[in-house]
Design a protein around this motif. Structure first.
Motif, PDB file in Angstrom:
ATOM      1  N   GLU A  72       0.859  -1.180   0.000  1.00  0.00           N
ATOM      2  CA  GLU A  72       0.000   0.000   0.000  1.00  0.00           C
ATOM      3  C   GLU A  72       0.896   1.231   0.000  1.00  0.00           C
ATOM      4  N   TYR A  73       0.353   2.353  -0.435  1.00  0.00           N
ATOM      5  CA  TYR A  73       1.180   3.509  -0.751  1.00  0.00           C
ATOM      6  C   TYR A  73       1.999   3.992   0.445  1.00  0.00           C
ATOM      7  N   LEU A 116       5.047   1.864   0.910  1.00  0.00           N
ATOM      8  CA  LEU A 116       5.998   2.037  -0.183  1.00  0.00           C
ATOM      9  C   LEU A 116       6.748   3.360  -0.048  1.00  0.00           C
ATOM     10  N   GLU A 117       6.038   4.398   0.285  1.00  0.00           N
ATOM     11  CA  GLU A 117       6.674   5.694   0.509  1.00  0.00           C
ATOM     12  C   GLU A 117       7.648   5.624   1.678  1.00  0.00           C
ATOM     13  N   GLU A 177       2.698  -3.922  -9.422  1.00  0.00           N
ATOM     14  CA  GLU A 177       2.405  -2.500  -9.230  1.00  0.00           C
ATOM     15  C   GLU A 177       3.359  -1.886  -8.205  1.00  0.00           C
ATOM     16  N   CYS A 178       3.649  -2.632  -7.128  1.00  0.00           N
ATOM     17  CA  CYS A 178       4.577  -2.146  -6.097  1.00  0.00           C
ATOM     18  C   CYS A 178       5.966  -1.932  -6.681  1.00  0.00           C
ATOM     19  N   MET A 236       5.989   1.216  -8.808  1.00  0.00           N
ATOM     20  CA  MET A 236       5.888   2.432  -8.004  1.00  0.00           C
ATOM     21  C   MET A 236       7.203   2.736  -7.296  1.00  0.00           C
TER      22      MET A 236
END
Length: 350
Positions: free
Chosen positions: A223-224, A227-228, A263-264, A267
């Motif tokens: 989830e974002y 990842l951030e 997707e991860c 990103m």
């Protein structure tokens, strides 16, 4: 290998299950010589013609300390990402797969330790039995020396897996300090084939311990925010010179609403210039909570060895220990990276 080198190798092998004095008594050599060899000092060994006892001469030159073992930790950008789940699963899998059933340990340095809980040890028993001295680092007495037998909890079903809590209750955490923790890590590293460490949530203390880790697994949920957080974590790993020893493990893959691994990856590539390699993707499973709530010393690794979760744990372990004979998953793993840790372990061989 000449006779002197064979003796040195024998001492190193015996150190896995015997202390320095025991080795010295068995081989009839000075204990100082045994300690010097284990510390990596240059030791000159000669044999007399009419006596089996060798003559030992110590030199002042110091070499790299003999280290065979690997210290593995997990860190995450934020809490609740699954560090403890990852480490306890890897430790159980390591105890099952380690050659010759050599001992494996997991050290819990969290302020509110959950490694024992993950293995079915209930803290209510500690609170209800205050007269029992439960083993933990906080109870270790420096003046008496450290003893694994009295300060670690053996797993009842995996006789070569040992659990070492830093504390049993948070109120005792003030009894730990960096020097004591480092002494314990050095002792465990010498006596166990592999050591897993669940770091404290106190990031300042964790940062001081990171330089002593051989492998850092970055646990990330798909989830974002997580990842951030990897991007936010990299400066710290760079500061302690652990970028090349850091690898990503995605956890809870397949949970509704989370990104998929592809997707991860995309990103993260857009977020940073140099992304740590991915070594595994643990699938979402309700079995972890099921066994945790059972109150028994049961884990997915023991109870469901053919599950997708257990197979992925073994896949990660196979990369940590490429020289072990670990059965590969029959249905292909989500990663195709082959033994990327070999370069790390190769630096540690004597």
């Amino acid at each position: 290998m000449n006779e002197a080198e064979r003796l040195k190798q024998q001492i190193k092998e015996m150190s896995e299950y015997c202390n320095a004095q025991g080795i010295a008594d068995a081989l009839r050599i000075p204990v100082e010589a045994v300690q010097a060899i284990l510390e990596g000092k240059d030791v000159e060994i000669e044999k007399t013609q009419n006596d089996d006892q060798p003559i030992i001469q110590l030199k002042t030159t110091t070499k790299t300390r003999f280290v065979r073992n690997n210290i593995v930790t997990a860190i995450s950008p934020g809490g609740g990402k699954g560090n403890t789940t990852l480490l306890t699963s890897l430790a159980a899998a390591a105890a099952i797969n380690v050659p010759n059933k050599r001992p494996v340990a997991i050290l819990d340095l969290a302020e509110f330790p959950k490694v024992p809980t993950a293995y079915g040890i209930r803290y209510l028993e500690v609170l209800e039995n205050p007269d029992i001295l439960w083993p933990s680092i906080s109870t270790w007495d420096d003046s008496m020396g450290y003893s694994i037998d009295t300060c670690a909890i053996p797993h009842p079903d995996l006789e070569n897996l040992y659990i070492v809590p830093g504390v049993m209750v948070a109120d005792n955490y003030h009894e730990l300090d960096l020097n004591k923790i480092l002494k314990v890590i050095e002792l465990l590293q010498r006596q166990f084939e592999m050591l897993f460490i669940d770091l404290p949530k106190n990031f300042f203390l964790a940062e001081k311990l990171l330089p002593f880790m051989d492998t850092v697994l970055i646990t990330v949920t798909p989830e974002y925010g997580s990842l951030e957080g990897v991007v936010q974590l990299l400066p710290t790993l760079n500061k302690v010179n652990k970028i090349e020893q850091s690898f990503i493990v995605f956890n809870r893959v397949g949970y509704p609403g989370f990104f998929d691994t592809q997707e991860c990856q995309e990103m993260l590539k857009n977020m940073m210039k140099q992304m740590p390699e991915r070594v595994g993707s643990l699938p979402e499973t309700d079995s972890i909570i099921k066994y945790l709530n059972s109150g028994k010393m049961e884990t997915v690794i023991l109870k469901e060895p053919h599950s997708a979760f257990a197979k992925e744990v073994n896949h990660i372990l196979n990369q940590l220990c490429p020289h072990w004979s670990i059965a590969k998953p029959s249905s292909g793993s989500s990663d195709g990276i082959a033994s990327i840790f070999k370069k790390l372990l190769g630096k540690k061989e004597a």
